[in-house]
Design a protein around this motif. Structure first.
Motif, PDB file in Angstrom:
ATOM      1  N   TYR A  70       2.831  -4.370  -5.060  1.00 59.96           N
ATOM      2  CA  TYR A  70       3.448  -5.548  -5.146  1.00 59.96           C
ATOM      3  C   TYR A  70       4.981  -5.403  -5.783  1.00 59.96           C
TER       4      TYR A  70
ATOM      5  N   PRO B  74      -0.865  -8.436   2.620  1.00 61.87           N
ATOM      6  CA  PRO B  74      -1.730  -7.412   2.172  1.00 61.87           C
ATOM      7  C   PRO B  74      -3.204  -7.520   2.738  1.00 61.87           C
TER       8      PRO B  74
ATOM      9  N   ALA C 179      -2.784  -2.437  -5.653  1.00 61.62           N
ATOM     10  CA  ALA C 179      -2.359  -3.864  -5.454  1.00 61.62           C
ATOM     11  C   ALA C 179      -1.138  -4.142  -6.163  1.00 61.62           C
ATOM     12  N   THR C 180      -1.019  -3.728  -7.593  1.00 59.52           N
ATOM     13  CA  THR C 180       0.021  -3.769  -8.419  1.00 59.52           C
ATOM     14  C   THR C 180       1.060  -2.897  -8.132  1.00 59.52           C
TER      15      THR C 180
ATOM     16  N   LEU D  34      -9.022  -1.499  -6.177  1.00 59.18           N
ATOM     17  CA  LEU D  34      -7.972  -1.906  -5.635  1.00 59.18           C
ATOM     18  C   LEU D  34      -6.733  -2.473  -6.575  1.00 59.18           C
TER      19      LEU D  34
ATOM     20  N   LEU E 110      -4.974 -11.640  -4.025  1.00 60.95           N
ATOM     21  CA  LEU E 110      -5.043 -10.282  -4.273  1.00 60.95           C
ATOM     22  C   LEU E 110      -5.126  -9.761  -5.918  1.00 60.95           C
ATOM     23  N   LEU E 111      -4.000  -9.946  -6.336  1.00 60.65           N
ATOM     24  CA  LEU E 111      -3.617  -9.696  -7.656  1.00 60.65           C
ATOM     25  C   LEU E 111      -4.579 -10.466  -8.733  1.00 60.65           C
TER      26      LEU E 111
ATOM     27  N   HIS F  58      -6.914  -6.122   2.769  1.00 56.50           N
ATOM     28  CA  HIS F  58      -8.031  -5.011   2.196  1.00 56.50           C
ATOM     29  C   HIS F  58      -8.911  -5.114   3.497  1.00 56.50           C
TER      30      HIS F  58
ATOM     31  N   LEU G 206      -6.196  -0.533   1.930  1.00 50.53           N
ATOM     32  CA  LEU G 206      -5.175  -1.510   1.851  1.00 50.53           C
ATOM     33  C   LEU G 206      -4.133  -1.234   2.923  1.00 50.53           C
TER      34      LEU G 206
ATOM     35  N   TRP H  20      -0.960 -12.125  -1.502  1.00 54.14           N
ATOM     36  CA  TRP H  20      -0.695 -11.285  -2.693  1.00 54.14           C
ATOM     37  C   TRP H  20      -1.226 -11.899  -4.002  1.00 54.14           C
TER      38      TRP H  20
END
Length: 122
Positions: A37, A47, A33-34, A29, A14-15, A49, A54, A11
């Motif tokens: 989460y 997660p 993603a936000t 994304l 990703l973030l 991708h 996702l 995470w």
């Protein structure tokens, strides 16, 4: 491309869009993603991708070959976002916002992860 060793690291990468990790290059994304989460039940999943989607995997690497892929996922791009059941055979619905799409994912999770038999969040 290195795989994150656990869900928390995945995470974070990703973030942060950490270069050379899953999804770092995908400009569609970040809103998904936000929103994902922000859901505690999804934050506990890994997660993943891949191929413009996702996905959410129940455990972190090392995986069975291939990893168990049995949860709903989101097709990335511009809204509306398509939410599909694992296997890509059933469209569960369309989210007009990232939050709507994540809500559909959560509503269709198995009971042990937060949904109920009717597909509603508990």
């Amino acid at each position: 491309m290195p795989e994150a060793p656990d869900a928390e690291t995945a995470w974070t990468w990703l973030l942060e869009r950490r270069p050379m990790t899953r999804g770092w290059f995908d400009d569609t994304l970040p809103p998904i993603a936000t929103a994902a989460y922000s859901e505690p039940v999804l934050r506990g999943l890994f997660p993943f991708h891949t191929h413009g989607t996702l996905k959410f995997i129940r455990d972190a690497p090392p995986w069975h070959e291939p990893p168990i892929d049995d949860l709903p996922f989101i097709v990335l791009g511009e809204p509306p976002y398509g939410v599909y059941a694992a296997g890509c055979t059933t469209c569960l619905g369309w989210g007009t916002t990232a939050e709507d799409a994540i809500g559909l994912v959560v509503a269709h999770l198995p009971t042990v992860l937060g949904g109920d038999a009717a597909g509603h969040q508990s």
